[in-house]
Scaffold this motif. Structure first.
Motif, mmCIF file in Angstrom:
data_model
loop_
_atom_site.group_PDB
_atom_site.id
_atom_site.type_symbol
_atom_site.label_atom_id
_atom_site.label_comp_id
_atom_site.label_asym_id
_atom_site.label_seq_id
_atom_site.Cartn_x
_atom_site.Cartn_y
_atom_site.Cartn_z
ATOM 1 N N ASN A 3 0.942 3.847 -3.215
ATOM 2 C CA ASN A 3 0.629 5.262 -3.009
ATOM 3 C C ASN A 3 1.763 6.157 -3.506
ATOM 4 O OD1 ASN A 3 -1.915 4.905 -1.916
ATOM 5 N ND2 ASN A 3 -1.169 4.768 0.184
ATOM 6 N N GLY A 4 3.006 5.716 -3.313
ATOM 7 C CA GLY A 4 4.138 6.481 -3.822
ATOM 8 C C GLY A 4 4.160 6.536 -5.347
ATOM 9 N N VAL A 5 3.846 5.418 -5.984
ATOM 10 C CA VAL A 5 3.791 5.394 -7.446
ATOM 11 C C VAL A 5 2.685 6.316 -7.947
ATOM 12 C CG1 VAL A 5 3.315 3.934 -9.452
ATOM 13 C CG2 VAL A 5 4.760 3.080 -7.614
ATOM 14 N N LEU A 6 1.511 6.263 -7.318
ATOM 15 C CA LEU A 6 0.400 7.115 -7.744
ATOM 16 C C LEU A 6 0.734 8.593 -7.548
ATOM 17 C CD1 LEU A 6 -2.667 5.133 -6.324
ATOM 18 C CD2 LEU A 6 -1.738 5.101 -8.635
ATOM 19 N N TYR A 37 6.313 7.818 1.835
ATOM 20 C CA TYR A 37 6.178 6.690 0.916
ATOM 21 C C TYR A 37 7.365 5.739 0.997
ATOM 22 C CZ TYR A 37 2.561 9.695 -1.023
ATOM 23 O OH TYR A 37 1.454 10.497 -1.178
ATOM 24 N N GLY A 38 8.285 6.000 1.890
ATOM 25 C CA GLY A 38 9.442 5.137 2.030
ATOM 26 C C GLY A 38 10.574 5.547 1.107
ATOM 27 N N THR A 59 13.065 2.189 -3.564
ATOM 28 C CA THR A 59 12.148 1.047 -3.453
ATOM 29 C C THR A 59 10.907 1.268 -4.311
ATOM 30 O OG1 THR A 59 12.909 0.592 -1.197
ATOM 31 C CG2 THR A 59 10.774 -0.327 -1.848
ATOM 32 N N VAL A 60 10.343 2.463 -4.249
ATOM 33 C CA VAL A 60 9.148 2.771 -5.025
ATOM 34 C C VAL A 60 9.451 2.699 -6.519
ATOM 35 C CG1 VAL A 60 7.344 4.482 -5.438
ATOM 36 C CG2 VAL A 60 8.311 4.234 -3.148
ATOM 37 N N ARG A 108 0.830 -1.199 0.000
ATOM 38 C CA ARG A 108 0.000 0.000 0.000
ATOM 39 C C ARG A 108 0.873 1.261 0.000
ATOM 40 N NH1 ARG A 108 -5.217 1.182 1.165
ATOM 41 N NH2 ARG A 108 -5.609 -0.972 1.771
ATOM 42 N N GLN A 109 1.913 1.253 0.793
ATOM 43 C CA GLN A 109 2.797 2.406 0.846
ATOM 44 C C GLN A 109 3.483 2.638 -0.490
ATOM 45 O OE1 GLN A 109 6.272 1.942 3.343
ATOM 46 N NE2 GLN A 109 6.292 4.112 3.897
#
Length: 290
Positions: free
Chosen positions: A23-26, A42-43, A47-48, A19-20
């Motif tokens: 959300n970062g990609v979006l 988003y971390g 990683t994203v 989920r995290q």
């Protein structure tokens, strides 16, 4: 979405929450910011970015889009009077210079029985290379797409910017298959297809007739003059429904919705399959919002 997302194979260390990452990609696709500028909530940006790159290569975003379309079709929410068109996207100079290398293999399991040998898993851009070319608009990529009556994208194909629309008509229609939620073959045949004067060649019409698909494609003036000049050998004029053709604006509106995502409106990705994955995510969000 969770059952369709890859799972950790236990050898990749800590697996960050999906989920995290999603959300970062979006956030990045909507705003168009650089990956390094992603907010910390988003971390790690690496990683994203890596997850998006691997899911674009492995076809995860495409699987999610197909599942959302299947649910809509099962509920009778898809208007199968579709329209086809294309749009050019200006590529930033940073999109050039990618090395010639195959897309990476995705980490984790492959849901739904998908295997690494699946020929459709990478969904490489048409025309080879990274779908970058020169057109009158400059350094561009062209997105060819079909949209249903609800202004939602059904299929996507990317090519270099100088590719003619008519050359990608069949690939766009062939990528429409919407799977069934239960047993049965995917739906591949729309009720009708409308397109502008960029598609009125004989090959496109023969393709639609062979599949038994009704179409509304206007005839060019030079083609009509040539048909009249040939007399009886020129054949009859193609049928044209003006009222049905007025609905072709649905694909124009779908393009406007797609380009509302800044990462789609301007291409920064070096790899064609990553940019195609970005456009697929944007189409997925449009379906979810509808």
């Amino acid at each position: 979405m969770e059952p369709l997302l890859p799972v950790s194979n236990g050898r990749c260390g800590r697996w960050r929450d999906h989920r995290q990452v999603v959300n970062g990609v979006l956030y990045r696709i909507r705003t168009g910011v650089q990956w390094r500028d992603l907010p910390e909530r988003y971390g790690p940006w690496k990683t994203v970015h890596e997850r998006h790159r691997r899911w674009s290569a492995g076809g995860t975003w495409k699987v999610l889009l197909r599942r959302v379309q299947a649910k809509a079709d099962a509920a009778g929410d898809i208007d199968w009077d579709i329209s086809v068109d294309s749009t050019s996207v200006r590529a930033h100079h940073q999109a050039a210079g990618a090395r010639q290398a195959p897309p990476p293999v995705r980490k984790g399991g492959f849901p739904g029985g998908q295997s690494r040998s699946d020929p459709g898993r990478t969904d490489r851009s048409a025309g080879g290379g990274e779908a970058l070319g020169r057109s009158r608009g400059g350094f561009t990529t062209k997105i060819h797409l079909s949209a249903d009556g609800g202004c939602r994208v059904l299929s996507l194909v990317i090519t270099p910017g100088q590719y003619a629309d008519c050359t990608q008509f069949e690939p766009v229609i062939d990528k429409i298959p919407v799977p069934r939620l239960t047993t049965g073959r995917p739906r591949t045949k729309p009720d009708s297809v409308s397109a502008d004067k960029g598609y009125p060649n004989r090959r496109s019409r023969r393709y639609l007739r062979r599949r038994g698909i009704q179409h509304v494609i206007p005839e060019k003036a030079d083609q009509a003059a040539n048909r009249v000049r040939r007399g009886k050998t020129g054949g009859r004029p193609p049928g044209f429904d003006e009222d049905r053709y007025k609905k072709r604006n649905t694909v124009e509106r779908a393009i406007n919705k797609l380009k509302a995502f800044r990462a789609v409106a301007t291409r920064f990705h070096k790899r064609g399959y990553v940019y195609l994955g970005t456009a697929t995510v944007a189409a997925l969000v449009i379906w979810l919002r509808s």
